[in-house]
Design a protein around this motif. Structure first.
Motif, PDB file in Angstrom:
ATOM      1  N   HIS A 126      40.235  40.507  57.359  1.00 23.97           N
ATOM      2  CA  HIS A 126      39.564  39.420  58.096  1.00 23.97           C
ATOM      3  C   HIS A 126      38.071  39.535  57.824  1.00 23.97           C
ATOM      4  CE1 HIS A 126      38.654  36.407  61.064  1.00 23.97           C
ATOM      5  NE2 HIS A 126      37.852  37.258  61.694  1.00 23.97           N
ATOM      6  N   ASN A 127      37.622  38.800  56.874  1.00 19.90           N
ATOM      7  CA  ASN A 127      36.216  38.847  56.482  1.00 19.90           C
ATOM      8  C   ASN A 127      35.490  37.665  57.118  1.00 19.90           C
ATOM      9  OD1 ASN A 127      33.744  39.095  55.280  1.00 19.90           O
ATOM     10  ND2 ASN A 127      34.549  39.372  53.191  1.00 19.90           N
ATOM     11  N   PRO A 128      34.677  37.912  58.142  1.00 20.58           N
ATOM     12  CA  PRO A 128      34.009  36.792  58.846  1.00 20.58           C
ATOM     13  C   PRO A 128      32.993  36.048  57.988  1.00 20.58           C
ATOM     14  CG  PRO A 128      33.150  38.911  59.593  1.00 20.58           C
ATOM     15  CD  PRO A 128      34.302  39.215  58.696  1.00 20.58           C
ATOM     16  N   ASP A 129      32.564  36.661  56.891  1.00 24.79           N
ATOM     17  CA  ASP A 129      31.544  36.026  56.049  1.00 24.79           C
ATOM     18  C   ASP A 129      32.130  35.103  54.994  1.00 24.79           C
ATOM     19  OD1 ASP A 129      29.611  37.475  57.436  1.00 24.79           O
ATOM     20  OD2 ASP A 129      29.808  39.189  56.072  1.00 24.79           O
ATOM     21  N   VAL A 130      33.464  35.019  54.920  1.00 19.49           N
ATOM     22  CA  VAL A 130      34.086  34.179  53.906  1.00 19.49           C
ATOM     23  C   VAL A 130      33.971  32.717  54.301  1.00 19.49           C
ATOM     24  CG1 VAL A 130      36.254  33.607  52.746  1.00 19.49           C
ATOM     25  CG2 VAL A 130      35.692  35.973  53.250  1.00 19.49           C
ATOM     26  N   PRO A 131      33.510  31.863  53.421  1.00 18.78           N
ATOM     27  CA  PRO A 131      33.418  30.430  53.728  1.00 18.78           C
ATOM     28  C   PRO A 131      34.801  29.788  53.741  1.00 18.78           C
ATOM     29  CG  PRO A 131      32.790  30.854  51.457  1.00 18.78           C
ATOM     30  CD  PRO A 131      32.994  32.191  52.106  1.00 18.78           C
ATOM     31  N   GLU A 132      34.825  28.467  53.819  1.00 13.15           N
ATOM     32  CA  GLU A 132      36.093  27.755  53.799  1.00 13.15           C
ATOM     33  C   GLU A 132      36.886  28.117  52.547  1.00 13.15           C
ATOM     34  OE1 GLU A 132      37.227  25.931  56.238  1.00 13.15           O
ATOM     35  OE2 GLU A 132      35.396  26.259  57.408  1.00 13.15           O
ATOM     36  N   LEU A 133      38.230  28.011  52.666  1.00 12.76           N
ATOM     37  CA  LEU A 133      39.091  28.399  51.558  1.00 12.76           C
ATOM     38  C   LEU A 133      38.805  27.589  50.304  1.00 12.76           C
ATOM     39  CD1 LEU A 133      42.520  28.941  53.349  1.00 12.76           C
ATOM     40  CD2 LEU A 133      40.750  30.599  52.802  1.00 12.76           C
ATOM     41  N   GLU A 134      38.370  26.335  50.496  1.00 12.08           N
ATOM     42  CA  GLU A 134      38.066  25.510  49.312  1.00 12.08           C
ATOM     43  C   GLU A 134      36.921  26.109  48.508  1.00 12.08           C
ATOM     44  OE1 GLU A 134      38.317  24.484  52.360  1.00 12.08           O
ATOM     45  OE2 GLU A 134      40.088  23.178  52.384  1.00 12.08           O
ATOM     46  N   ASN A 135      36.111  26.935  49.168  1.00 13.10           N
ATOM     47  CA  ASN A 135      34.957  27.551  48.492  1.00 13.10           C
ATOM     48  C   ASN A 135      35.117  29.070  48.409  1.00 13.10           C
ATOM     49  OD1 ASN A 135      33.573  25.023  48.262  1.00 13.10           O
ATOM     50  ND2 ASN A 135      33.050  25.194  50.453  1.00 13.10           N
ATOM     51  N   ASP A 136      36.336  29.504  48.231  1.00 14.81           N
ATOM     52  CA  ASP A 136      36.611  30.943  48.110  1.00 14.81           C
ATOM     53  C   ASP A 136      35.781  31.515  46.965  1.00 14.81           C
ATOM     54  OD1 ASP A 136      37.619  33.479  47.908  1.00 14.81           O
ATOM     55  OD2 ASP A 136      39.724  32.895  47.879  1.00 14.81           O
ATOM     56  N   PRO A 137      34.979  32.547  47.227  1.00 15.43           N
ATOM     57  CA  PRO A 137      34.126  33.122  46.165  1.00 15.43           C
ATOM     58  C   PRO A 137      34.919  33.820  45.065  1.00 15.43           C
ATOM     59  CG  PRO A 137      34.008  34.439  48.171  1.00 15.43           C
ATOM     60  CD  PRO A 137      34.742  33.191  48.531  1.00 15.43           C
ATOM     61  N   PHE A 138      36.193  34.095  45.304  1.00 14.72           N
ATOM     62  CA  PHE A 138      36.999  34.770  44.271  1.00 14.72           C
ATOM     63  C   PHE A 138      37.325  33.808  43.146  1.00 14.72           C
ATOM     64  CE2 PHE A 138      41.315  35.768  42.618  1.00 14.72           C
ATOM     65  CZ  PHE A 138      41.003  36.967  41.992  1.00 14.72           C
ATOM     66  N   ALA A 193      34.297  43.165  38.013  1.00 10.93           N
ATOM     67  CA  ALA A 193      32.992  43.321  38.649  1.00 10.93           C
ATOM     68  C   ALA A 193      32.355  41.986  38.975  1.00 10.93           C
ATOM     69  CB  ALA A 193      32.059  44.136  37.753  1.00 10.93           C
ATOM     70  N   LYS A 194      32.807  40.923  38.331  1.00  8.55           N
ATOM     71  CA  LYS A 194      32.183  39.610  38.501  1.00  8.55           C
ATOM     72  C   LYS A 194      33.099  38.582  39.177  1.00  8.55           C
ATOM     73  CE  LYS A 194      29.512  40.254  34.228  1.00  8.55           C
ATOM     74  NZ  LYS A 194      29.248  39.719  32.851  1.00  8.55           N
ATOM     75  N   CYS A 195      34.312  38.987  39.555  1.00  8.23           N
ATOM     76  CA  CYS A 195      35.279  38.018  40.069  1.00  8.23           C
ATOM     77  C   CYS A 195      35.022  37.622  41.523  1.00  8.23           C
ATOM     78  CB  CYS A 195      36.694  38.545  39.920  1.00  8.23           C
ATOM     79  SG  CYS A 195      37.053  39.987  40.966  1.00  8.23           S
ATOM     80  N   GLY A 196      34.167  38.364  42.237  1.00  6.44           N
ATOM     81  CA  GLY A 196      33.823  38.005  43.612  1.00  6.44           C
ATOM     82  C   GLY A 196      34.849  38.417  44.643  1.00  6.44           C
ATOM     83  N   ALA A 197      35.727  39.357  44.326  1.00  7.94           N
ATOM     84  CA  ALA A 197      36.782  39.741  45.262  1.00  7.94           C
ATOM     85  C   ALA A 197      36.229  40.392  46.527  1.00  7.94           C
ATOM     86  CB  ALA A 197      37.751  40.702  44.571  1.00  7.94           C
ATOM     87  N   SER A 198      35.157  41.156  46.416  1.00  9.67           N
ATOM     88  CA  SER A 198      34.607  41.861  47.579  1.00  9.67           C
ATOM     89  C   SER A 198      34.096  40.910  48.644  1.00  9.67           C
ATOM     90  CB  SER A 198      33.474  42.793  47.134  1.00  9.67           C
ATOM     91  OG  SER A 198      33.959  43.768  46.233  1.00  9.67           O
ATOM     92  N   ASN A 199      33.759  39.690  48.248  1.00 13.69           N
ATOM     93  CA  ASN A 199      33.234  38.703  49.195  1.00 13.69           C
ATOM     94  C   ASN A 199      34.309  37.748  49.700  1.00 13.69           C
ATOM     95  OD1 ASN A 199      30.592  39.707  48.829  1.00 13.69           O
ATOM     96  ND2 ASN A 199      30.386  38.511  46.938  1.00 13.69           N
TER      97      ASN A 199
END
Length: 508
Positions: free
Chosen positions: A399-411, A419-425
């Motif tokens: 449960h990552n509170p900093d994750v935006p809407e699913l349409e804008n998933d940083p992954f 290292a660049k896929c954005g999974a940590s965010n």
């Protein structure tokens, strides 16, 4: 001459020979002539009869080499023994020739008899009759192997009959030694020879130096030897065996392997070869080139590359980056799927891996779970749970509170670099969606997303090879609550209480 003798008649002849072996010795020559017959039944009877005769002679102590001296000085007993040995060698040679017979049953019967005679000679050596000294008849074995490892006839199915014999320490060692000799002397290396050679090479297994001495000896595989009190010892020459194995693979690795042998090598080398090699890094090019090919070949090369990196300090900084690229939907349909995920479980168990890297794999598996076949989803969810248990810092993905809407998933699932896929965010929102899966087993496995994680890791081996059939059988055994569909018992097919259908229609 004994043409046309049936099985019962041959048994009677063998029985009479055992009663008076000297008087009936000529039956050996008569039966040997039957080995040149064209009829399968005649050949089978002759092979079986000669096998029984020579096993009997070994046990009676008649097949013993007399002292070397002029012929005219030999006693009648020594002349008889010398004659028997000559007949035995002729029979042995003819049985080896029959390994190339057009009938498969004759080939199989010949190899079985040859192996039993080999064991009998090991227990009762022709050249040494001390009674307690064990001498393996390795030259007879070499003659058999040279014929089986042919460059003109595919003997792979025939070589499977040697599987049991290869489990004995002495037989395994002498086979390995002769494989090296045969390979050194072989001039033509074609696909048939390579297939035959590999069929035996895959069965060679050198025991570890600190392993307890095995008493499983080939000569004791004889039924008549089970109750013997004599003790036969054999110390496996591990150092010599490793030298033979090194010599063999230094040549094999240079072959132009067929696709099938190439795949088998990628499995065989990490399991049974690398830790015995004097210079394991000689396989570097072989494994790295295979790993770069992609597809199923890369899956098979995984273990070899990892061993070279982890145990032999091979510098391969992009190992995990290339491993990450293999996590594609096609991996679920690969033949070596189970091997791939079991190895990945091992690769992702190190405590020295950076957090972003493990997060990338966890998120990648979460993303793949939405596309995976049903039997693979539970395995992926269990794998994710294991990673969350091993690396507590990853639990923020639940449960990552900093994750935006699913349409804008940083992954970014299309990014090949972890290292660049954005999974940590990102977060494991895919797992949350699987809580509503149509299969109760999948929904239950995804339940960890809203519960406390288990303390003990899941055993991936329980799910990694699961099939649709197994899931279906398990679902059929599940107990479910009965749900009523009507309050009134129907009187017929279309006769329900207060039912408009019954009023409007009738069956005629």
């Amino acid at each position: 001459m004994m043409k046309g003798k049936n099985v019962n008649e041959l048994r009677a002849i063998v029985k009479s020979f055992k009663k008076e072996k000297v008087k009936n010795s000529n039956v050996i020559i008569d039966i040997m002539e039957m080995l040149h017959d064209d009829k399968e039944e005649t050949l089978s009877g002759a092979i079986t009869s000669l096998h029984a005769i020579f096993i009997f002679l070994f046990q009676e102590g008649d097949l013993v080499q007399p002292k070397i001296m002029p012929e005219d000085l030999l006693s009648p007993s020594d002349k008889y023994k010398k004659w028997l040995i000559e007949r035995f060698k002729e029979t042995h040679t003819q049985l080896i020739i029959l390994l190339t017979h057009e009938e498969k049953s004759i080939q199989e019967l010949s190899i079985v008899c040859l192996l039993k005679l080999l064991a009998a000679e090991g227990k009762h050596p022709i050249s040494d009759k001390s009674g307690k000294k064990y001498a393996f008849p390795d030259q007879q074995l070499k003659a058999i192997l040279k014929n089986l490892i042919s460059e003109t006839q595919d003997n792979c199915s025939l070589l499977t009959l040697m599987l049991e014999a290869m489990t004995f320490a002495d037989f395994n060692y002498w086979t390995l030694k002769h494989l090296e000799n045969i390979l050194k002397q072989q001039k033509e290396i074609n696909a048939i020879f390579m297939n035959n050679f590999f069929a035996l090479l895959e069965l060679v297994d050198i025991p570890e130096e600190n392993a307890p001495e095995s008493q499983q000896l080939f000569l004791l595989s004889d039924e008549d030897a089970e109750n013997e009190e004599e003790h036969y010892s054999f110390t496996y020459p591990t150092t010599e065996a490793k030298k033979h194995l090194n010599s063999i693979w230094q040549r094999v690795i240079k072959w132009n392997l067929t696709p099938d042998l190439y795949r088998r090598s990628l499995v065989l080398i990490p399991d049974k070869v690398l830790h015995h090699m004097k210079q394991p890094l000689l396989f570097t090019d072989f494994f790295m080139e295979s790993y770069d090919l992609g597809g199923p070949i890369s899956l098979l090369a995984l273990q070899g590359v990892f061993i070279l990196v982890n145990k032999y300090n091979l510098d391969y900084p992009d190992f995990y980056k290339k491993l990450y690229r293999l996590y594609e939907p096609t991996v679920f349909h690969a033949k070596y799927r189970a091997r791939f995920f079991m190895l990945c479980d091992k690769f992702l168990s190190s405590s020295h891996l950076p957090g972003y890297l493990v997060a990338a794999f966890a998120k990648r598996m979460s993303w793949l779970a939405l596309q995976a076949p049903a039997p693979c989803i539970v395995m992926l969810l269990h794998f994710i749970v294991n990673l969350l248990i091993r690396y507590p810092n990853l639990r923020v993905l639940i449960h990552n509170p900093d994750v935006p809407e699913l349409e804008n998933d940083p992954f970014d699932p299309m990014e090949p670099d972890p290292a660049k896929c954005g999974a940590s965010n990102s977060s494991l929102w895919e797992v949350a969606s699987l809580k509503h899966h149509v299969l109760p087993e999948v929904a239950k496995a995804a339940g960890f997303i809203h519960k406390n994680l288990p303390i003990i890791e899941h055993n991936l081996g329980d799910k990694v090879e699961e099939t649709y059939e197994e899931m279906y059988e398990r679902a059929c055994k599940m107990k479910v609550k009965t749900t009523a569909t009507t309050f009134h018992k129907p009187e017929g097919l279309f006769k329900y209480q207060d039912d408009v259908m019954s009023d409007m229609w009738s069956l005629t």
